[in-house]
Design an enzyme around this catalytic site. Structure first.
Site, PDB file in Angstrom:
ATOM      1  CE1 TYR A 249       3.680  16.800 -13.945  1.00 53.75           C
ATOM      2  CE2 TYR A 249       5.271  15.388 -15.059  1.00 53.75           C
ATOM      3  CZ  TYR A 249       4.115  15.539 -14.314  1.00 53.75           C
ATOM      4  OH  TYR A 249       3.394  14.431 -13.951  1.00 53.75           O
TER       5      TYR A 249
ATOM      6  NE  ARG B  91       0.260   6.542 -17.580  1.00 50.28           N
ATOM      7  CZ  ARG B  91       1.407   7.101 -17.196  1.00 50.28           C
ATOM      8  NH1 ARG B  91       1.475   8.400 -16.976  1.00 50.28           N
ATOM      9  NH2 ARG B  91       2.484   6.368 -17.062  1.00 50.28           N
TER      10      ARG B  91
HETATM   11  C1  FCB Z   1       6.572  12.130 -12.918  1.00 49.23           C
HETATM   12  C2  FCB Z   1       6.096  10.795 -12.388  1.00 49.23           C
HETATM   13  C3  FCB Z   1       4.850  10.864 -11.577  1.00 49.23           C
HETATM   14  C4  FCB Z   1       4.788  12.086 -10.714  1.00 49.23           C
HETATM   15  C5  FCB Z   1       5.100  13.326 -11.512  1.00 49.23           C
HETATM   16  C6  FCB Z   1       5.023  14.604 -10.719  1.00 49.23           C
HETATM   17  O1  FCB Z   1       7.943  12.089 -13.113  1.00 49.23           O
HETATM   18  O2  FCB Z   1       5.889   9.890 -13.447  1.00 49.23           O
HETATM   19  O3  FCB Z   1       4.739   9.670 -10.842  1.00 49.23           O
HETATM   20  O4  FCB Z   1       5.616  11.944  -9.623  1.00 49.23           O
HETATM   21  O5  FCB Z   1       6.361  13.223 -12.087  1.00 49.23           O
END
Ligand code: FCB
Length: 451
Positions: free
Chosen positions: A297, A80
């Site tokens: 995350y 991607r």
């Molecule tokens: C997300 C973003 C990506 C990267 C990660 C850690 O919010 O889409 O570009 O910075 O976090």
């Protein structure tokens, strides 16, 4: 069923890695690329930690053959990446810079030549600065210009690319960039953030149509950053705070996309957005898509504060360098709740990963057991969500390479490949080899060897 491991991942499940143009490409002045809001933001003192810029980044622009070779070694099915809008349309709209498109042509061919499917994001935050000067995403004209980007890119790459993402994380661009001022373009107005979010969603809807006209077999979706809010306690105040954050962060996007209406739980926001919503906008925004991309995350643990929901830290929990709690169940929860509430035809985890303070060891390697453990338990959470009925079709690790982490510059290392920025040397971390072995052991058995 895999060759070695009992698994709930369906046949054809896509294992991938994700990146974004500004974070890796560099070559900021080559082949006619224009200025983006992130170039301007980096050049403004005090905006990016240690004054880092995207001028060179990982130099993916020149080193992509080496990086695709690493992807091949990794064994991923898909990569991607995003398109730099000012590389393709240096003036934001109008004349297409053919040399800029040539670069993406080369990347796509290199990927396909190695059996890796390209997954293309049209907008990962690098708005052309000329458009920002005319109002950026606060004005409708930028969503109109975005259609031109979709037409140019889909027209050039659509004979080889079927997987398209329109917009990456509209909440982050709108609120972190326009209300908190921590990302480009660095504005600090709630009203601006609301306008920006509406036009991003509109741009998504219009671009979806444009891509489909150019690429009949296209699979198109948007990518949202969905983090599940959990109340810090079972007090009614904390529960209300968690639910408010859910409305603001998640449902403000999911509801218009899947139900064609902004949530009425946020009357003040509804007032702010009303002047921008024209007839037909919500129909465009809720154009059915082929998949929903989810970036996740962590989770948010929320308490009621004096001026609204406040995120709190959980004693004893593990946090990454970003200050994000390691909480894999939060990803499983997001995947199952989106399935139950909105029934999307397919889901992809388009980003998941962790920043840790990696260093190169005396033996030359990069030993990152925390990242391996993180990926292992998050992938297990994806698997649980599939068992619970979520239609997850792929998983992309963020990120292939250490890269420019926005306001943190190069200080945050998310890669499964270490980049030594002074020399640009790539060093696969231990997590790279773990992911390689994971993918290899979860591939469907070759024909004739099953049983
Ligand atoms: C997300 C973003 C990506 C990267 C990660 C850690 O919010 O889409 O570009 O910075 O976090």
């Amino acid at each position: 069923m895999s060759s070695e491991t009992a698994t709930s991942f369906p046949a054809g499940f896509v294992w991938g890695a994700a990146t974004a143009a500004f974070q890796i490409e560099g070559a900021a002045h080559e082949d006619g690329r224009g200025e983006s809001v992130w170039d301007r933001f980096c050049a403004t003192p005090g905006r990016v930690r240690t004054g880092d810029t995207g001028e060179i980044a990982c130099d993916f622009f020149h080193r992509y053959p080496e990086d695709v070779a690493l992807m091949k070694e990794l064994g991923i099915d898909a990569f991607r990446f995003s398109i730099s809008w000012p590389r393709v349309l240096p003036a934001g709209r109008g004349a297409v810079n053919s040399a800029g498109l040539d670069f993406y042509d080369r990347v796509v061919d290199e990927l396909l030549g190695h059996g890796i499917e390209p997954y293309v994001t049209l907008f990962h935050w690098d708005t052309p600065q000329v458009l920002e000067d005319e109002g950026g995403w606060r004005v409708r004209e930028t969503a109109e210009a975005f259609i031109e980007l979709a037409v140019a890119v889909a027209g050039r790459l659509g004979d080889r690319v079927t997987r398209w993402m329109t917009i990456n994380e509209p909440w982050v661009y709108a609120w972190i960039g326009n209300q908190q001022g921590v990302h480009a373009p660095g504005r600090t107005s709630e009203a601006d953030a609301v306008a920006v979010a509406h036009h991003l969603l509109l741009g998504h809807g219009w671009a979806t149509e444009a891509i489909r006209s150019a690429v009949p077999d296209a699979q198109v979706g948007i990518v949202l950053d969905l983090w599940q809010p959990y109340p810090a306690s079972d007090s009614p105040e904390d529960e209300a705070a968690a639910s408010q954050l859910d409305e603001e962060h998640n449902r403000w996007f999911l509801e218009p996309l899947y139900r064609g209406a902004y949530p009425d739980a946020l009357p003040e926001r509804l007032e702010l957005v009303a002047p921008y919503v024209r007839e037909g906008d919500l129909e465009a925004i809720s154009t059915p898509t082929d998949f929903l991309g989810i970036n996740n995350y962590s989770r948010a643990v929320v308490a009621a504060g004096p001026v609204g929901p406040e995120e709190v830290r959980v004693p004893g929990a593990q946090y990454t360098e970003m200050g994000w709690e390691v909480f894999p169940e939060g990803l499983a929860r997001v995947l199952t709740r989106v399935t139950e509430e909105y029934d999307p035809p397919a889901l992809f985890v388009m980003e998941n990963g962790a920043a840790f303070a990696d260093v190169r060891a005396h033996d030359g390697g990069v030993h990152d057991p925390e990242r391996t453990a993180y990926l292992d338990c998050y992938i297990a959470a994806v698997e649980r969500s599939i068992e619970d009925g979520a239609p997850v079709k792929g998983y992309f690790v963020w990120s292939l390479l250490d890269n420019f982490e926005w306001a943190f510059g190069y200080a945050m290392r998310f890669g499964i490949v270490f980049v030594d920025f002074p020399t640009l040397e790539r060093v696969p971390k231990d997590s790279f080899y773990w992911y390689r072995d994971w993918i290899a052991s979860h591939k469907p058995a070759p024909v004739g060897t099953a049983g």
